[in-house]
Design a protein around this motif. Structure first.
Motif: not given
Ligand code: HAM
Length: 435
Positions: A187-189, A271-273, A279-288
């Motif tokens: 699922m992580d992938k 997530r892979g771990l 709760m799990i989370f990740e942070v993104y910015v546009p264009d990356l």
């Protein structure tokens, strides 16, 4: 001799790059202090057994593992969390909870090098241990948002999920841990079909597969609406509903503290771990497309390492990627403000005096280099110019008789005879006026 290069995936940080890295590190430290996180420093080399226990197949297979000369199986840390959990399970066992622990440094993963993916990686890591309350989860999200803002990043988006939503379903369906972990890795992938196949193979019911198929499609920024849909869908699995409820409490606390935030709830997010339980989370910015930070709740790891039952939640900020994002958004980094001067003795007889003057200036917090290459004055000035220093302090016998030197502004080429005792204040004043 061969031409030596850095090992694949490893990088040098030249002065400007090192400056940016330390700038972000200073911001991380500031956030750690503001939120009451105390710094700890743990070793880069740890036992393979500790690091591999719950890291998950993806990270386990990419560790730098070797035998030390004593025949021990060791590895370079692929993250901080296992080391911090070891410390809390052992040395900190009897200390008052909660712990707020901060670490900054390099970690090592044998990832395929490409933009934003390296083998030596800098992380800033925060762990809040000893609380299972949603406000602890909220704090980790809040400090991450604060950090991103403090380095000037705009439009940060949080992708949030909850391992408990999926895991509770699989537990109730009596899918074993091994199959669960394998499904989560898939699922992580984002290989949802393969993940569902694996779950089917582990003898989950048809109904369960049907629910999971719908669940992984539930995502969006209308967080309340999405979570309500999740609750409806997983109605047959009470623990899964509880997890969805927990997620909704965390998000509403974060929004109460921070106002509007860009949050996407993703029910099929994994997530892979392997140690995550909540709760799990990740942070993104546009264009990356790569995550700048990732974290979540892991309530069983410290127990697994022999410690008392200690629920925990944490995050690691990927400094290399934060810097990439800052470059992409052309975020300003404070430059080095202090002026630099080079002290140049023009006769051999005044070398001692030149060294003494530089020491006096350093004592007054002026940055000073001494000309140490035996260059004649014209060459020394040219060299100082090329290396972008601000001032030359020319020490000669004639001026020294009056307790003075020549102070030359290398950019404007203006120069004046200045009493030694006034040097520091003149340089400092110029610093203030040039701001
Ligand atoms: P992680 O998601 O594996 O989590 O890594 C956190 C961040 O480190 C990523 O979001 C990314 O920015 C950066 N990172 C990871 N691998 C690389 C790479 N090869 N190249 C560049 N940057 C990379 C953890 O490490 C968990 N220990 C986080 C945590 C703390 N969970 C609970 N407490």
């Amino acid at each position: 001799m061969p031409e030596f290069k850095t090992v694949r995936g490893m990088r040098d940080f030249l002065p400007e790059e090192a400056h940016v890295m330390r700038y972000v590190e200073a911001k991380e430290r500031e956030i750690a202090q503001l939120y009451g996180f105390k710094e700890i420093m743990t070793p880069i080399v740890e036992s393979y057994e500790l690091l591999s226990a719950k890291s998950g197949e993806e990270i386990r297979s990419r560790m730098f593992v070797f035998k030390d000369l004593g025949g021990r199986d060791v590895a370079l840390r692929p993250e901080f969390t296992a080391s911090v959990a070891r410390l809390v399970a052992t040395t900190f066992r009897n200390e008052p909870k909660p712990f707020r622990l901060f670490s900054f440094g390099s970690i090592y993963r044998y990832d395929e090098p490409q933009k934003g993916r390296y083998r030596e990686i800098y992380q800033s890591n925060y762990e809040l241990m000893g609380s299972s309350m949603p406000e602890a989860d909220a704090e980790i999200l809040m400090l991450t948002d604060s950090l991103m803002k403090s380095v000037g990043l705009k439009k940060c988006a949080f992708k949030i999920g909850h391992v408990g939503i999926l895991k509770s379903i699989l537990d109730q369906e009596k899918v074993g841990n091994k199959a669960q972990n394998a499904a989560m890795q898939l699922m992580d992938k984002k290989q949802y079909d393969n993940a569902l196949q694996a779950i089917k193979k582990a003898e989950a019911s048809e109904k369960c597969i049907e629910i999971l198929r719908k669940l992984v499609e539930l995502k969006g920024t209308k967080t309340v609406e999405i979570i309500n849909k999740v609750k409806e869908l997983v109605g047959y699995y009470p623990k899964s509903i509880e997890s969805a409820q927990n997620l909704s409490e965390i998000i509403s606390l974060v929004c109460a503290a921070k106002g509007k935030m860009n949050i996407t709830v993703d029910a099929g997010f994994a997530r892979g771990l392997e140690y995550y339980t909540g709760m799990i989370f990740e942070v993104y910015v546009p264009d990356l497309e790569i995550a700048l930070a990732g974290g979540g709740r892991y309530d069983k790891l410290i127990e697994l390492f022999g410690g008392a039952q200690t629920p925990a939640v944490g995050v690691a900020h990927g400094i290399d990627r934060i810097i990439l994002a800052m470059q992409g958004q052309k975020t300003a980094v404070a430059s080095r403000e202090e002026k630099t001067a080079m002290v140049i003795p023009i006769q051999d007889e005044v070398k001692g005096e030149a060294l003494r003057i530089s020491e006096t200036l350093r004592g007054q917090h002026i940055r000073v280099e001494v000309e140490v290459s035996g260059r004649k004055i014209a060459n020394a000035l040219e060299n100082a110019n090329r290396r972008k220093l601000d001032y030359a302090i020319i020490v000669g016998e004639r001026e020294l008789k009056d307790g003075a030197v020549v102070l030359r502004n290398l950019a404007s080429r203006e120069q004046n005879i200045v009493k030694i005792e006034n040097l520091a204040s003149i340089i400092r004043n110029a610093e203030m006026h040039s701001d």
